[in-house]
Design an enzyme around this catalytic site. Sequence first.
Site: not given
Ligand code: COA
Length: 162
Positions: A18, A42, A91, A129
């Site tokens: 990140h 979540k 990634r 994560s």
């Molecule tokens: N380097 C390392 N790890 C990374 C990374 C990076 N550059 N980018 C993402 N990751 C990992 C995270 O650590 C996480 O790991 P985990 O699954 O082991 O915990 C995983 O990839 C998912 O990443 P994250 O960016 O946290 O995605 P998410 O799915 O939790 O959240 C949101 C994504 C918040 C953008 C999305 O859920 C959201 O927009 N939610 C709001 C509701 C909404 O608007 N919905 C409609 C649109 S679909």
Amino acid sequence: MQRICVYPGSFDPVTAGHMDIIGRIVDMFDQVVVGVLNNAQKKTFFSVEQRINFLRQCTSDFDNVEIAYFDGMLVDFASQQNAKFIVRGLRAVSDFEYEFQMASVNKRLRPELETIFLMTRTRHSFLSSSIVRDVGRYGGDLSSMVPNQICKQLQHDLLRQQ
Ligand code: COA
């Protein structure tokens, strides 16, 4: 006009991957708002306050980065922040399908918002994560996986949960 982007995620916790993305977008935008998802559906290991606190420690050297939480839709959060851009890291190919779907939904909901993807550096492409939480839980060395500023605290917090 200010170029503002939102970099959203769960950050449970923030990783070196990140930080690689944040470190690169600070030069591309006037303001970077790191949006921490606070969604009761979540389940996260760290509370939203802890996740924000970790991010603040890791980004204190950047004066155009702000950390905020959100609990609704990402497009609404981006509008509240006056952001025209959403940044996501890619990634591996496996990230593409999910990211494609999210970016397409967000475009349908708010056409004026652009999602921009940055390739995560290959040395971090295996990181997530949950990998950090898993390695930390068993006392493994996290120093290459998480930012220096929070490494000691994370090792401590994760080991305690064994
Ligand atoms: N380097 C390392 N790890 C990374 C990374 C990076 N550059 N980018 C993402 N990751 C990992 C995270 O650590 C996480 O790991 P985990 O699954 O082991 O915990 C995983 O990839 C998912 O990443 P994250 O960016 O946290 O995605 P998410 O799915 O939790 O959240 C949101 C994504 C918040 C953008 C999305 O859920 C959201 O927009 N939610 C709001 C509701 C909404 O608007 N919905 C409609 C649109 S679909």
